[in-house]
Scaffold this active site. Structure first.
Site, PDB file in Angstrom:
ATOM      1  N   HIS A 157       0.815  -1.215   0.000  1.00 24.87           N
ATOM      2  CA  HIS A 157       0.000   0.000   0.000  1.00 24.87           C
ATOM      3  C   HIS A 157       0.853   1.272   0.000  1.00 24.87           C
ATOM      4  O   HIS A 157       0.360   2.349  -0.311  1.00 24.87           O
ATOM      5  CB  HIS A 157      -0.984   0.002   1.177  1.00 24.87           C
ATOM      6  N   ASP A 187       0.290  -7.673   1.391  1.00 25.55           N
ATOM      7  CA  ASP A 187       0.683  -6.269   1.559  1.00 25.55           C
ATOM      8  C   ASP A 187       2.202  -6.104   1.545  1.00 25.55           C
ATOM      9  O   ASP A 187       2.770  -5.374   2.355  1.00 25.55           O
ATOM     10  CB  ASP A 187       0.096  -5.692   2.851  1.00 25.55           C
ATOM     11  N   SER A 271       4.763   2.304   8.021  1.00 23.65           N
ATOM     12  CA  SER A 271       4.450   1.130   7.200  1.00 23.65           C
ATOM     13  C   SER A 271       5.650   0.717   6.364  1.00 23.65           C
ATOM     14  O   SER A 271       6.246   1.532   5.658  1.00 23.65           O
ATOM     15  CB  SER A 271       3.275   1.438   6.273  1.00 23.65           C
TER      16      SER A 271
END
Length: 426
Positions: A157, A187, A271
């Protein structure tokens, strides 16, 4: 405090009175003394007066010496109790404990892995007339350097929809990066850069060895590059947590991911960063957090042991090969009322998944599956949603395997055998 002090004074007064009474009673047992002459009384009074004057002079002299030598300090503050409180508040009573606690972390190893954590910049153009601008930022981990190239793992993402990607090294130097492959379900994404200016590579540990309560550190770039290479400390709060994920943003969870739970702060921009143990070994890839007002300190990381096989596929093939059936489904309670008459089931079947569509040329099509067929089991395992079906397929089967589906059609049970393929073979 005043009550305690008053009570103590009263007790002391009572004790003194008792002592005087005992002394008086004892005097009553003594024989009577003859009366003393007046001249003796007069001399006694003069002697007592003289002794008292001498004692007073000596006492005053001693007190004066004590004050002038500062043995008894002269207090100019009206409220000395406040001064005492301030003094106590300044006492650094926790310094020693913090120092001991930090000794378990190997600072040199943490410094090395921090240099191997980079910023990842997602660049997009607003129009054909403009140059690429930063659309988002995250973190990444340099995990390998080979044949003049360096490889970075990050979250899918973070780079999703990027027209260009850059990485930012710990010295703020920027390098263009190529996306080798990305995988929406896990992911994860793999980037490639020129390795000429890469000096540090992270040491990958094992997530199978970690225990709940173990100290961990999250390294990344919270809120973008302004706070680059930030480090937060916490513990492993939970293992093998199952978190439902909506990968296509349709409001319905379509995948379950197994993650490490930690209370180390993981904020937007973290992230793709590293979750490391006290020795600086990467045990997870920071991915998400629970972002609700009533929740604090619940973050998740992809276990490195689960990530490695996917990282290898993305690096070499650009994608992850997973077994494919070729159906879209809905749970029984999601079927619109106007179509429920097409579904016949025995009373004992309360949970199952209904086929809404069959992809032409897919394994499901070749096996003869039809719309409104109701799937209840795969290889004897109950399945009530596409979530459970995918989880079983992706963890227990592989491309080329043959599976047995238990279905109901027009109220009758059937066993359907089909061979799983890769989507690209259709």
């Amino acid at each position: 405090m005043e009550q305690n002090e008053n009570k103590s004074m009263e007790e002391n007064q009572i004790d003194t009175t008792n002592t005087e009474e005992e002394s008086y009673d004892a005097d009553l047992t003594k024989p009577a003394q003859p009366p003393m002459k007046n001249t003796r009384k007069s001399n006694s009074k003069r002697s007592g007066l003289f002794s008292g004057m001498i004692g007073g002079i000596i006492s005053a002299g001693i007190v004066t010496v004590l004050f002038t030598s500062n043995v008894i300090p002269i207090d100019t503050n009206e409220d000395s109790s406040n001064s005492l409180s301030v003094q106590e508040e300044r006492d650094p009573g926790i310094v020693t404990t913090m120092s001991v606690d930090n000794e378990e972390i190997t600072s040199s190893n943490i410094e090395e892995v921090s240099e191997a954590v980079v910023g990842v910049i997602n660049l997009k153009r607003q129009s054909i007339w403009t140059t690429s601008e930063e659309a988002g930022a995250g973190s990444g981990i340099i995990y390998k350097k080979e044949d003049g190239k360096a490889y970075i793992v990050t979250n899918q993402h973070v780079v999703d929809g990027a027209e260009e990607v850059e990485i930012v090294l710990s010295n703020d130097e920027r390098l263009p990066a190529k996306v080798l492959g990305s995988d929406e379900l896990s992911d994860l994404a793999i980037l490639e850069v020129d390795g000429g200016k890469i000096n540090k590579v992270a040491n990958l540990g094992s997530s199978s060895d970690i225990k709940i309560g173990e100290t961990v550190l999250a390294i990344g770039n919270p809120l973008g590059m302004e706070f680059a290479n930030s480090l937060t400390k916490g513990i492993v709060s939970g293992l093998n947590r199952s978190v439902s994920v909506d990968t296509n943003s349709d409001g319905v969870a379509d995948w379950i991911t197994e993650v490490i739970q930690t209370d180390a702060a993981i904020n937007p921009g973290n992230s793709g960063g590293a979750l490391v143990d006290a020795e600086g070994n990467v045990i997870g890839i920071n991915s998400m957090k629970v972002a609700r007002q009533e929740v604090e300190g619940i973050g998740f990381a992809i276990p490195i042991d689960s990530a490695l096989p996917i990282m290898e596929q993305l690096e070499t093939d650009g994608e992850v090969s997973r077994p494919f059936i070729g159906i879209s489904t809905a749970s029984l309670n999601q079927v619109p009322p106007q179509y429920r008459s097409n579904i016949e089931l025995p009373e004992e079947v309360e949970e199952a998944m209904v086929i809404a569509d069959v992809e032409q040329g897919s394994p499901a099509d070749q096996a003869g599956l039809k719309q409104f067929d109701v799937i209840t089991k795969i290889n004897g395992e109950n399945v009530t949603s596409i979530l459970e079906l995918r989880k079983y397929m992706y963890s227990e089967t592989a491309v080329g395997d043959t599976v047995m589906l238990e279905i109901y059609r027009d109220g009758e049970k059937h066993d359907i055998e089909l061979t799983l393929t890769d989507r690209e073979t259709i």
